[in-house]
Design a protein around this motif. Structure first.
Motif, PDB file in Angstrom:
ATOM      1  N   ARG A  34       8.839   0.853  -2.846  1.00  0.00           N
ATOM      2  CA  ARG A  34       7.476   0.714  -2.351  1.00  0.00           C
ATOM      3  C   ARG A  34       7.333  -0.508  -1.458  1.00  0.00           C
ATOM      4  N   LEU A  35       8.231  -1.459  -1.610  1.00  0.00           N
ATOM      5  CA  LEU A  35       8.296  -2.620  -0.720  1.00  0.00           C
ATOM      6  C   LEU A  35       9.615  -2.551   0.040  1.00  0.00           C
ATOM      7  N   ALA A  36       9.524  -2.407   1.339  1.00  0.00           N
ATOM      8  CA  ALA A  36      10.719  -2.243   2.163  1.00  0.00           C
ATOM      9  C   ALA A  36      11.412  -3.579   2.393  1.00  0.00           C
ATOM     10  N   PRO A  37      12.719  -3.554   2.623  1.00  0.00           N
ATOM     11  CA  PRO A  37      13.441  -4.775   2.994  1.00  0.00           C
ATOM     12  C   PRO A  37      12.783  -5.443   4.194  1.00  0.00           C
ATOM     13  N   GLY A  38      12.662  -6.761   4.127  1.00  0.00           N
ATOM     14  CA  GLY A  38      12.056  -7.515   5.217  1.00  0.00           C
ATOM     15  C   GLY A  38      10.575  -7.766   5.044  1.00  0.00           C
ATOM     16  N   THR A  39       9.928  -7.135   4.061  1.00  0.00           N
ATOM     17  CA  THR A  39       8.499  -7.331   3.843  1.00  0.00           C
ATOM     18  C   THR A  39       8.218  -8.781   3.440  1.00  0.00           C
ATOM     19  N   LYS A  40       7.240  -9.401   4.083  1.00  0.00           N
ATOM     20  CA  LYS A  40       6.867 -10.776   3.748  1.00  0.00           C
ATOM     21  C   LYS A  40       6.069 -10.791   2.455  1.00  0.00           C
ATOM     22  N   LEU A  41       6.419 -11.709   1.561  1.00  0.00           N
ATOM     23  CA  LEU A  41       5.722 -11.867   0.296  1.00  0.00           C
ATOM     24  C   LEU A  41       4.946 -13.179   0.342  1.00  0.00           C
ATOM     25  N   SER A  42       3.735 -13.108   0.837  1.00  0.00           N
ATOM     26  CA  SER A  42       2.904 -14.289   1.002  1.00  0.00           C
ATOM     27  C   SER A  42       2.463 -14.836  -0.352  1.00  0.00           C
ATOM     28  N   GLU A  43       2.707 -16.125  -0.580  1.00  0.00           N
ATOM     29  CA  GLU A  43       2.283 -16.743  -1.837  1.00  0.00           C
ATOM     30  C   GLU A  43       0.776 -16.617  -2.015  1.00  0.00           C
ATOM     31  N   ALA A  44       0.041 -16.820  -0.933  1.00  0.00           N
ATOM     32  CA  ALA A  44      -1.421 -16.745  -1.012  1.00  0.00           C
ATOM     33  C   ALA A  44      -1.875 -15.336  -1.368  1.00  0.00           C
ATOM     34  N   GLU A  45      -1.259 -14.322  -0.727  1.00  0.00           N
ATOM     35  CA  GLU A  45      -1.672 -12.942  -0.984  1.00  0.00           C
ATOM     36  C   GLU A  45      -1.301 -12.507  -2.393  1.00  0.00           C
ATOM     37  N   VAL A  46      -0.086 -12.838  -2.807  1.00  0.00           N
ATOM     38  CA  VAL A  46       0.325 -12.474  -4.166  1.00  0.00           C
ATOM     39  C   VAL A  46      -0.560 -13.180  -5.182  1.00  0.00           C
ATOM     40  N   GLY A  47      -0.862 -14.453  -4.930  1.00  0.00           N
ATOM     41  CA  GLY A  47      -1.728 -15.199  -5.836  1.00  0.00           C
ATOM     42  C   GLY A  47      -3.105 -14.575  -5.954  1.00  0.00           C
ATOM     43  N   THR A  48      -3.642 -14.115  -4.833  1.00  0.00           N
ATOM     44  CA  THR A  48      -4.955 -13.462  -4.845  1.00  0.00           C
ATOM     45  C   THR A  48      -4.912 -12.140  -5.591  1.00  0.00           C
ATOM     46  N   PHE A  50      -2.959 -11.218  -7.992  1.00  0.00           N
ATOM     47  CA  PHE A  50      -2.749 -11.385  -9.433  1.00  0.00           C
ATOM     48  C   PHE A  50      -3.648 -12.458 -10.053  1.00  0.00           C
ATOM     49  N   ASP A  51      -4.465 -13.085  -9.203  1.00  0.00           N
ATOM     50  CA  ASP A  51      -5.391 -14.116  -9.669  1.00  0.00           C
ATOM     51  C   ASP A  51      -4.669 -15.257 -10.386  1.00  0.00           C
ATOM     52  N   VAL A  52      -3.645 -15.792  -9.712  1.00  0.00           N
ATOM     53  CA  VAL A  52      -2.886 -16.922 -10.253  1.00  0.00           C
ATOM     54  C   VAL A  52      -2.696 -17.968  -9.151  1.00  0.00           C
ATOM     55  N   SER A  53      -2.217 -19.120  -9.544  1.00  0.00           N
ATOM     56  CA  SER A  53      -1.984 -20.191  -8.587  1.00  0.00           C
ATOM     57  C   SER A  53      -0.706 -19.934  -7.799  1.00  0.00           C
ATOM     58  N   ARG A  54      -0.570 -20.661  -6.702  1.00  0.00           N
ATOM     59  CA  ARG A  54       0.642 -20.548  -5.900  1.00  0.00           C
ATOM     60  C   ARG A  54       1.866 -21.030  -6.673  1.00  0.00           C
ATOM     61  N   THR A  55       1.662 -21.962  -7.576  1.00  0.00           N
ATOM     62  CA  THR A  55       2.779 -22.460  -8.382  1.00  0.00           C
ATOM     63  C   THR A  55       3.388 -21.343  -9.214  1.00  0.00           C
ATOM     64  N   ALA A  78       8.735 -16.280   1.836  1.00  0.00           N
ATOM     65  CA  ALA A  78       9.625 -15.387   1.105  1.00  0.00           C
ATOM     66  C   ALA A  78       9.533 -13.968   1.647  1.00  0.00           C
ATOM     67  N   PHE A  79      10.660 -13.274   1.636  1.00  0.00           N
ATOM     68  CA  PHE A  79      10.738 -11.914   2.157  1.00  0.00           C
ATOM     69  C   PHE A  79      11.603 -11.070   1.214  1.00  0.00           C
ATOM     70  N   VAL A  80      11.303  -9.778   1.130  1.00  0.00           N
ATOM     71  CA  VAL A  80      12.205  -8.867   0.428  1.00  0.00           C
ATOM     72  C   VAL A  80      13.549  -8.908   1.149  1.00  0.00           C
ATOM     73  N   SER A  81      14.609  -9.049   0.400  1.00  0.00           N
ATOM     74  CA  SER A  81      15.940  -9.193   1.001  1.00  0.00           C
ATOM     75  C   SER A  81      16.266  -8.019   1.916  1.00  0.00           C
ATOM     76  N   ASN A  82      16.980  -8.338   2.965  1.00  0.00           N
ATOM     77  CA  ASN A  82      17.380  -7.349   3.955  1.00  0.00           C
ATOM     78  C   ASN A  82      18.905  -7.372   4.045  1.00  0.00           C
ATOM     79  N   PRO A  83      19.592  -6.743   3.085  1.00  0.00           N
ATOM     80  CA  PRO A  83      21.044  -6.877   3.005  1.00  0.00           C
ATOM     81  C   PRO A  83      21.765  -6.317   4.230  1.00  0.00           C
ATOM     82  N   LEU A 235       1.940  -2.498  -4.279  1.00  0.00           N
ATOM     83  CA  LEU A 235       1.678  -2.860  -5.667  1.00  0.00           C
ATOM     84  C   LEU A 235       0.547  -2.033  -6.258  1.00  0.00           C
ATOM     85  N   ALA A 236      -0.173  -1.308  -5.406  1.00  0.00           N
ATOM     86  CA  ALA A 236      -1.283  -0.440  -5.856  1.00  0.00           C
ATOM     87  C   ALA A 236      -2.295  -1.221  -6.674  1.00  0.00           C
ATOM     88  N   LEU A 237      -2.644  -2.412  -6.180  1.00  0.00           N
ATOM     89  CA  LEU A 237      -3.612  -3.262  -6.883  1.00  0.00           C
ATOM     90  C   LEU A 237      -4.961  -3.220  -6.167  1.00  0.00           C
TER      91      LEU A 237
END
Length: 237
Positions: A34-48, A50-55, A78-83, A235-237
């Motif tokens: 569901r997440l392709a290689p190379g996808t950017k994983l933004s700390e801010a977006e993931v934090g929002t 999941f409602d957690v801090s960047r730490t 951070a990015f999904v690995s692109n082997p 993530l279907a969130l």
């Protein structure tokens, strides 16, 4: 004083638990394609999401980076690995080495109850194979990987099991990037043939079939890239 220490430890444990939950959610999205290689994983977006801090997010991403599923780049994030194709070959070369040992160890410990679990697993694979749609294909890929993880668990070696968990995850990532068919690449009867050989105690044949099976999966790879999806959709969130 002791109460403050306990409270601090509880807070740390809660953060660690949250980080692991986020790691698991992202890991599933990567392995399920569901997440392709190379996808950017933004700390801010993931934090929002999941409602957690960047730490907490950073800890989760570090866990994934340790597993090889995420890469971090200075000043970029951070990015999904692109082997690379070479890394893809190394993944399957590693599987050949490790799964030969797993076959030998599993053969010595296999019980009738284990055989029953494997038969249920094969039935699950078949059910997903006969279904249609992208979600069914992802479920088939996961079920296929679960067969190999179940073998590792039956082998009774925790270290090998951990290696296999990582290799199956990396294999799914490689298939997401290079797979031609978009399915598990496992032959319809290959897992069943391996299990039949193990049930008969024929380790040599089971090992030969496993090597052929891994060859088959690797042969289905090319350089086609997957469609990129947004982090929120994946993530279907």
């Amino acid at each position: 004083m002791s109460l403050k220490v306990t409270s601090h430890r509880q807070l740390d444990q809660n953060q660690e638990d949250r980080a692991r939950a986020i790691r698991d959610a992202l890991r599933d999205a990567i392995v399920d394609r569901r997440l392709a290689p190379g996808t950017k994983l933004s700390e801010a977006e993931v934090g929002t999401l999941f409602d957690v801090s960047r730490t907490v997010v950073r800890d989760a991403l570090q866990m994934l980076a340790f597993e090889g599923l995420v890469r971090t780049e200075r000043n970029r994030g951070a990015f999904v690995s692109n082997p690379s194709t070479e890394e893809a070959r190394q993944v399957f070369a590693s599987r050949r080495l490790i799964e030969a040992g797993i076959i030998a160890a599993a053969a010595e410990r296999l019980t009738p109850a284990d055989i029953a679990l494997f038969r249920e697993q094969l039935h699950e694979e078949e059910r997903h194979r006969n279904e249609r749609g992208a979600s069914a294909r992802r479920a088939e890929i996961k079920a296929s990987g679960d067969f190999h993880l179940l073998l590792a668990r039956v082998a009774g070696n925790a270290v090998l099991g951990k290696f296999m968990d990582e290799l199956v995850a990396r294999s799914s990532l490689v298939i997401a990037l290079y797979g031609r068919t978009g399915v598990s690449s496992c032959g319809h009867d290959e897992h069943g043939d391996i299990l039949d050989a193990l049930e008969k105690g024929d380790i040599a044949r089971a090992t030969h079939l496993m090597m052929h099976h891994i060859d088959h999966i690797e042969a289905d790879l090319d350089l086609a890239l997957s469609e990129t999806r947004t982090l929120k959709d994946a993530l279907a969130l």
